[in-house]
Structure formats: C-alpha cells, structure tokens
Design a protein around this motif. Structure first.
Motif, PDB file in Angstrom:
ATOM      1  N   ASP A   1     -36.715 -14.712   9.672  1.00 32.79           N
ATOM      2  CA  ASP A   1     -36.124 -13.553  10.472  1.00 32.79           C
ATOM      3  C   ASP A   1     -36.603 -12.173   9.761  1.00 32.79           C
ATOM      4  OD1 ASP A   1     -34.629 -15.518  12.248  1.00 32.79           O
ATOM      5  OD2 ASP A   1     -33.322 -15.842  10.406  1.00 32.79           O
ATOM      6  N   ILE A   2     -36.519 -12.217   8.541  1.00 31.77           N
ATOM      7  CA  ILE A   2     -36.802 -10.714   7.837  1.00 31.77           C
ATOM      8  C   ILE A   2     -38.324 -10.469   8.081  1.00 31.77           C
ATOM      9  CG2 ILE A   2     -37.349  -9.799   5.616  1.00 31.77           C
ATOM     10  CD1 ILE A   2     -34.159  -9.768   6.867  1.00 31.77           C
ATOM     11  N   LEU A   3     -39.214 -11.391   8.231  1.00 28.47           N
ATOM     12  CA  LEU A   3     -40.513 -11.243   8.401  1.00 28.47           C
ATOM     13  C   LEU A   3     -40.672 -10.637   9.916  1.00 28.47           C
ATOM     14  CD1 LEU A   3     -43.675 -11.561   7.844  1.00 28.47           C
ATOM     15  CD2 LEU A   3     -43.333 -13.791   8.555  1.00 28.47           C
ATOM     16  N   GLU A   4     -39.886 -11.236  10.905  1.00 21.05           N
ATOM     17  CA  GLU A   4     -39.991 -10.693  12.156  1.00 21.05           C
ATOM     18  C   GLU A   4     -39.513  -9.311  12.328  1.00 21.05           C
ATOM     19  OE1 GLU A   4     -41.551 -12.135  14.781  1.00 21.05           O
ATOM     20  OE2 GLU A   4     -42.136 -13.516  13.299  1.00 21.05           O
ATOM     21  N   ILE A   5     -38.396  -9.036  11.361  1.00 19.64           N
ATOM     22  CA  ILE A   5     -37.975  -7.499  11.593  1.00 19.64           C
ATOM     23  C   ILE A   5     -39.150  -6.670  10.957  1.00 19.64           C
ATOM     24  CG2 ILE A   5     -36.356  -6.017  10.331  1.00 19.64           C
ATOM     25  CD1 ILE A   5     -34.103  -8.397  10.605  1.00 19.64           C
ATOM     26  N   ARG A   6     -39.631  -7.286   9.678  1.00 16.98           N
ATOM     27  CA  ARG A   6     -40.876  -6.377   9.231  1.00 16.98           C
ATOM     28  C   ARG A   6     -41.881  -6.104   9.914  1.00 16.98           C
ATOM     29  NH1 ARG A   6     -41.682  -3.845   4.352  1.00 16.98           N
ATOM     30  NH2 ARG A   6     -42.142  -2.364   5.852  1.00 16.98           N
ATOM     31  N   LYS A   7     -42.250  -7.270  10.754  1.00 19.66           N
ATOM     32  CA  LYS A   7     -43.286  -7.040  11.835  1.00 19.66           C
ATOM     33  C   LYS A   7     -42.982  -5.961  12.842  1.00 19.66           C
ATOM     34  CE  LYS A   7     -45.393 -11.647  11.221  1.00 19.66           C
ATOM     35  NZ  LYS A   7     -45.653 -12.892  12.015  1.00 19.66           N
ATOM     36  N   CYS A   8     -41.996  -6.046  13.278  1.00 22.02           N
ATOM     37  CA  CYS A   8     -41.470  -5.027  14.378  1.00 22.02           C
ATOM     38  C   CYS A   8     -41.336  -3.711  13.786  1.00 22.02           C
ATOM     39  CB  CYS A   8     -39.954  -5.562  14.861  1.00 22.02           C
ATOM     40  SG  CYS A   8     -39.120  -4.672  16.226  1.00 22.02           S
ATOM     41  N   ILE A   9     -40.778  -3.449  12.841  1.00 19.79           N
ATOM     42  CA  ILE A   9     -40.860  -2.093  12.196  1.00 19.79           C
ATOM     43  C   ILE A   9     -42.064  -1.624  11.960  1.00 19.79           C
ATOM     44  CG2 ILE A   9     -39.844  -0.539  10.224  1.00 19.79           C
ATOM     45  CD1 ILE A   9     -37.601  -2.430  10.126  1.00 19.79           C
ATOM     46  N   ASP A  10     -43.164  -2.208  11.243  1.00 17.86           N
ATOM     47  CA  ASP A  10     -44.357  -1.819  11.086  1.00 17.86           C
ATOM     48  C   ASP A  10     -45.154  -1.745  12.352  1.00 17.86           C
ATOM     49  OD1 ASP A  10     -43.919  -2.100   8.466  1.00 17.86           O
ATOM     50  OD2 ASP A  10     -44.856  -3.969   8.219  1.00 17.86           O
ATOM     51  N   ASN A  11     -44.990  -2.590  13.401  1.00 17.95           N
ATOM     52  CA  ASN A  11     -45.658  -2.633  14.731  1.00 17.95           C
ATOM     53  C   ASN A  11     -45.288  -1.088  15.308  1.00 17.95           C
ATOM     54  OD1 ASN A  11     -47.308  -3.151  16.969  1.00 17.95           O
ATOM     55  ND2 ASN A  11     -45.289  -3.444  18.103  1.00 17.95           N
ATOM     56  N   ILE A  12     -43.892  -0.623  15.286  1.00 13.72           N
ATOM     57  CA  ILE A  12     -43.294   0.600  15.721  1.00 13.72           C
ATOM     58  C   ILE A  12     -43.743   1.803  15.107  1.00 13.72           C
ATOM     59  CG2 ILE A  12     -41.324   1.840  16.002  1.00 13.72           C
ATOM     60  CD1 ILE A  12     -39.765  -0.568  16.506  1.00 13.72           C
ATOM     61  N   ALA A  13     -44.159   1.667  13.940  1.00 11.18           N
ATOM     62  CA  ALA A  13     -44.837   2.791  12.850  1.00 11.18           C
ATOM     63  C   ALA A  13     -45.942   2.950  13.278  1.00 11.18           C
ATOM     64  CB  ALA A  13     -44.342   2.666  11.551  1.00 11.18           C
ATOM     65  N   GLN A  14     -46.652   1.800  13.488  1.00 16.78           N
ATOM     66  CA  GLN A  14     -48.135   1.975  13.783  1.00 16.78           C
ATOM     67  C   GLN A  14     -48.523   2.606  14.943  1.00 16.78           C
ATOM     68  OE1 GLN A  14     -49.213  -2.165  12.924  1.00 16.78           O
ATOM     69  NE2 GLN A  14     -49.510  -1.868  10.612  1.00 16.78           N
ATOM     70  N   LYS A  15     -47.918   2.216  16.023  1.00 23.41           N
ATOM     71  CA  LYS A  15     -48.028   2.286  17.394  1.00 23.41           C
ATOM     72  C   LYS A  15     -47.425   3.943  17.719  1.00 23.41           C
ATOM     73  CE  LYS A  15     -48.550  -1.945  19.573  1.00 23.41           C
ATOM     74  NZ  LYS A  15     -48.491  -2.993  20.530  1.00 23.41           N
ATOM     75  N   GLY A  16     -46.694   4.535  16.892  1.00 20.78           N
ATOM     76  CA  GLY A  16     -46.246   5.822  16.930  1.00 20.78           C
ATOM     77  C   GLY A  16     -45.278   5.765  18.235  1.00 20.78           C
ATOM     78  N   HIS A  17     -44.500   4.791  18.377  1.00 21.00           N
ATOM     79  CA  HIS A  17     -43.505   4.857  19.480  1.00 21.00           C
ATOM     80  C   HIS A  17     -42.461   5.920  19.176  1.00 21.00           C
ATOM     81  CE1 HIS A  17     -45.059   0.569  21.305  1.00 21.00           C
ATOM     82  NE2 HIS A  17     -45.895   1.878  21.479  1.00 21.00           N
ATOM     83  N   LEU A  18     -42.049   5.720  17.830  1.00 23.98           N
ATOM     84  CA  LEU A  18     -41.003   6.490  17.298  1.00 23.98           C
ATOM     85  C   LEU A  18     -41.555   7.043  16.136  1.00 23.98           C
ATOM     86  CD1 LEU A  18     -38.251   3.934  17.458  1.00 23.98           C
ATOM     87  CD2 LEU A  18     -38.629   5.869  19.047  1.00 23.98           C
ATOM     88  N   GLU A  19     -41.043   8.388  15.615  1.00 25.25           N
ATOM     89  CA  GLU A  19     -41.504   9.198  14.498  1.00 25.25           C
ATOM     90  C   GLU A  19     -40.979   8.512  13.170  1.00 25.25           C
ATOM     91  OE1 GLU A  19     -43.976  11.660  14.310  1.00 25.25           O
ATOM     92  OE2 GLU A  19     -44.426  10.899  16.264  1.00 25.25           O
ATOM     93  N   ILE A  20     -41.567   7.434  12.907  1.00 26.09           N
ATOM     94  CA  ILE A  20     -41.123   6.911  11.436  1.00 26.09           C
ATOM     95  C   ILE A  20     -42.337   6.381  10.755  1.00 26.09           C
ATOM     96  CG2 ILE A  20     -39.022   5.996  12.568  1.00 26.09           C
ATOM     97  CD1 ILE A  20     -40.324   2.885  12.438  1.00 26.09           C
ATOM     98  N   CYS A  21     -42.018   6.211   9.459  1.00 26.35           N
ATOM     99  CA  CYS A  21     -42.947   5.642   8.569  1.00 26.35           C
ATOM    100  C   CYS A  21     -42.305   4.510   7.798  1.00 26.35           C
ATOM    101  CB  CYS A  21     -43.601   6.584   7.885  1.00 26.35           C
ATOM    102  SG  CYS A  21     -42.503   7.224   6.526  1.00 26.35           S
ATOM    103  N   THR A  22     -43.138   3.541   7.113  1.00 23.65           N
ATOM    104  CA  THR A  22     -42.573   2.452   6.465  1.00 23.65           C
ATOM    105  C   THR A  22     -42.961   2.406   4.999  1.00 23.65           C
ATOM    106  OG1 THR A  22     -44.181   0.720   6.814  1.00 23.65           O
ATOM    107  CG2 THR A  22     -42.374   1.043   8.710  1.00 23.65           C
ATOM    108  N   SER A  23     -42.539   1.498   4.229  1.00 24.40           N
ATOM    109  CA  SER A  23     -43.264   1.298   2.817  1.00 24.40           C
ATOM    110  C   SER A  23     -44.453   0.743   3.077  1.00 24.40           C
ATOM    111  CB  SER A  23     -42.463   0.194   2.284  1.00 24.40           C
ATOM    112  OG  SER A  23     -42.577  -1.021   2.722  1.00 24.40           O
ATOM    113  N   LEU A  24     -45.003   0.292   4.149  1.00 21.66           N
ATOM    114  CA  LEU A  24     -46.463  -0.005   4.257  1.00 21.66           C
ATOM    115  C   LEU A  24     -47.228   1.010   4.980  1.00 21.66           C
ATOM    116  CD1 LEU A  24     -45.898  -3.950   5.238  1.00 21.66           C
ATOM    117  CD2 LEU A  24     -46.059  -2.717   2.744  1.00 21.66           C
ATOM    118  N   VAL A  25     -46.699   1.863   5.848  1.00 21.20           N
ATOM    119  CA  VAL A  25     -47.418   2.637   6.890  1.00 21.20           C
ATOM    120  C   VAL A  25     -46.758   4.028   6.661  1.00 21.20           C
ATOM    121  CG1 VAL A  25     -47.975   3.144   9.144  1.00 21.20           C
ATOM    122  CG2 VAL A  25     -47.564   0.990   8.618  1.00 21.20           C
ATOM    123  N   SER A  26     -47.924   5.004   6.345  1.00 22.31           N
ATOM    124  CA  SER A  26     -47.427   6.315   6.071  1.00 22.31           C
ATOM    125  C   SER A  26     -47.891   7.443   7.230  1.00 22.31           C
ATOM    126  CB  SER A  26     -47.925   6.722   4.811  1.00 22.31           C
ATOM    127  OG  SER A  26     -49.404   6.811   5.023  1.00 22.31           O
TER     128      SER A  26
END
Length: 349
Positions: free
Chosen positions: A324-349
């Motif tokens: 489940d955590i992996l799915e949350i990880r993928k979801c957050i990273d996907n949001i950051a990569q696509k720029g839907h929301l102005e966020i970054c993660t520990s993997l995506v700057s």
C-alpha cells in the motif's frame, strides 16, 4: 536531519515537499512473527525485546517500498508497561525504549548497504527516523486512546511528566524528530506540544489526532479547534520551523478530507498549516472478537485530494501494508512528475 524546507511552509519559496511515511508497523510485524500481536498489552513493543530481527525486517519492508519516514516501534512503550508485563527494572525498561531506536537505525544502515549494492540513489537526508510517541491511553491497554476517557483522571502536568521519559530516551538514542500520534483529546495535544516547545528546543515534531468522525476528536472536541490551538501555541513560541505538521492518523480515510477542510475553514488565509495524514483502511477493530471488521479502502485513492488540501506527509496506519505504501509512493511521484500540483518529493525536484 530534516531538509530545511520540510517545515515552516510560510517562509519557503521552493515547491511544497511531500514525503511518504511508512504504514502500520504492528500490522506488518504480525506477518514477520508467529506470535499474536494485536491484543497484546504491549502491542508491537514487546517484540523489541523478544524478536528484534523481526522489528528490523519490518522497518526494511517499508523502506524497500519507498518510505521516506519510518517510526520507531515505541507507540505503546512505557516504563510502567515493561515493568509490569516483561518483569523489567526501570533501568531495563528505559534501555528497551532506547533499543527500539537502535533497531530502526540498524534497518536504515542495512537499507543503505542494499542501495549501494545496486547503485541505488536516495536523497541525502532520507530516510528519516521519528520516534513514535503514542498517547497516554495506549499504555493503559483499555482502548482509551480511542475515546480519551483518561482526560478526567490526569492533568496536563501529569501527562507531561509521563511523556517526558520516552521522549528524552528516544532523543538521546538519536531520532530525527518526534511523531506525537493518535492523540484523542486536545488536553494531551497541548500538554505534549508545550513540553516539546519548552524542554526540547531543537526538536522537530508533528502532532496527529485520532478522530471518531468527519469533525470530532475521539474525545469529542472539534478537530479544527484542537489543531488550530496547537498551531497557535507553536506560533506563539515562534517555532513554526520546528513543526513538521499537524493532522490525523488511524482514522477512516473517507473522514480525512472533511476534517482537513474544517481546519482550513477557520485558519487565516495568510497562514499555511502543514498537514500530515496516515489513515487506516476504514476497517474497525473488534476488541471482543480480536479481529478487524469491515471492508478496507485503498488509501492511495485519497492521496491527490489530501495533497491538494496541503498534506506534506502521507502514509498509513493500521492495516496499511508495504504494498500500500508503494502505491502511495507511486501516486505522489506521479503527481510531482506530471505537475498537476506544485509539489516535489524526495525523488523528484
């Protein structure tokens, strides 16, 4: 240590960073041991003494699935509990709390070795280890952390004295901060927040409430009022940079959005309260039957809405497993990569 922009969003120009917390530690621990975990008066804390390798393995299970933050196995740890149920002395009980931090650090070290072997990459500040600081009611083993009934039996000073031993022990053992969690009442939240602000001046922390519905703490106070009271106390101490977040945990994921909206509705528009959420799956634990009942929800389905409302730390609580955590990880990273929301993660700057 924490990246400088994890907290105090008001003074940060960078994109909001969203970190992934681990899932339900004792739920996963139960998969790594043959003994019963749920229903034990010490819950998962007993296994720091009896099955340390399983504790390390459980931390690794979450790290390998992308958790940025792991919590020590100290949610239900207390000197009183270890003396009563493990026959330990006070000194041995304190040492066992300290050991829990060391086990988390061992898991982190092993994870680094695994990453190096595959030329893996991870942000310099990750993963983080926070001490799980569960409520006073947890050590009573009577379910009162889910109703806050003990607020009629203890005052703020007594709560601070009780919490201080575990907090000081975990800080001495070398955690990156404190996860003050599953608090059922405003009294305890303010007591522990004041303790941290006044006694441990360099410590970062979050405060997370247990709520019974879409608006109220387990004890009945409005979540929004309690959360704002914590924020006001932090602001009065000019300690916003130390506050990682305020939020909720071990709640039905469908309750989180209305809870957060209730807080945002009464927060001045020029103030941005960083939010943390790590819900369960919406199931209910039946104490009499000793099992979880109801149909579980996919926590990752709620992640986008939570980020949109200001969540900066998202993970799972009871019955939220590494996958489940992996799915949350993928979801957050996907949001950051696509720029839907102005966020970054520990993997995506």
């Amino acid at each position: 240590m924490f990246p400088s922009f994890t907290g105090n969003w008001n003074q940060v120009k960078e994109k909001r960073r969203v970190l992934v917390k681990c899932g339900g530690f004792s739920s996963q621990l139960a998969r790594n041991v043959s003994e019963q975990v749920d229903g034990d008066p010490l819950w998962g804390s007993r296994f720091d003494a009896t099955h340390p390798d399983a504790v390390i393995q459980t931390h690794l299970d979450f790290l390998r699935k992308g958790a940025d933050i792991i919590l020590t196995n100290t949610y239900q740890s207390s000197v009183e509990g270890f003396m009563k149920h493990l026959g330990m002395t006070r000194e041995e009980s304190v040492a066992l709390i300290e050991k829990s931090v060391h086990l988390a650090r061992q898991a982190k070290s092993q994870y680094f070795v695994e990453l190096a072997a595959i030329n893996g990459n991870i942000a310099a500040t990750m993963p983080l280890i926070l001490a799980s600081i569960g409520p006073y009611g947890a050590h009573l083993h009577d379910g009162s952390e889910y109703n806050g009934s003990y607020t009629n039996l203890v005052n703020s000073t007594q709560l601070q004295k009780w919490h201080a031993t575990r907090i000081e022990t975990c800080l001495r053992a070398g955690v990156d901060g404190l996860a003050v969690e599953t608090l059922p009442c405003q009294l305890e939240a303010l007591a522990v927040t004041e303790l941290i602000l006044t006694k441990y001046p360099n410590t970062k922390f979050w405060v997370s409430f247990q709520c019974k519905d879409e608006s109220s703490l387990a004890h009945g106070e409005p979540f929004a009022q309690a959360a704002l009271a914590v924020w006001r106390m932090v602001s009065e101490h000019k300690a916003q940079s130390r506050l990682l977040a305020i939020g909720v945990n071990c709640v039905n994921p469908s309750h989180v959005t209305p809870l957060f909206k209730s807080l945002l509705a009464i927060t001045p528009s020029d103030e941005k309260v960083p939010l943390v959420v790590y819900s369960n799956r919406g199931e209910v634990y039946d104490r009499d039957r000793g099992e979880w009942t109801g149909n579980g929800l996919n926590v990752s389905d709620f992640v986008h809405d939570w980020i949109e409302l200001g969540a900066c730390i998202i993970g799972g609580c009871c019955r939220v497993y590494p996958d489940d955590i992996l799915e949350i990880r993928k979801c957050i990273d996907n949001i950051a990569q696509k720029g839907h929301l102005e966020i970054c993660t520990s993997l995506v700057s």
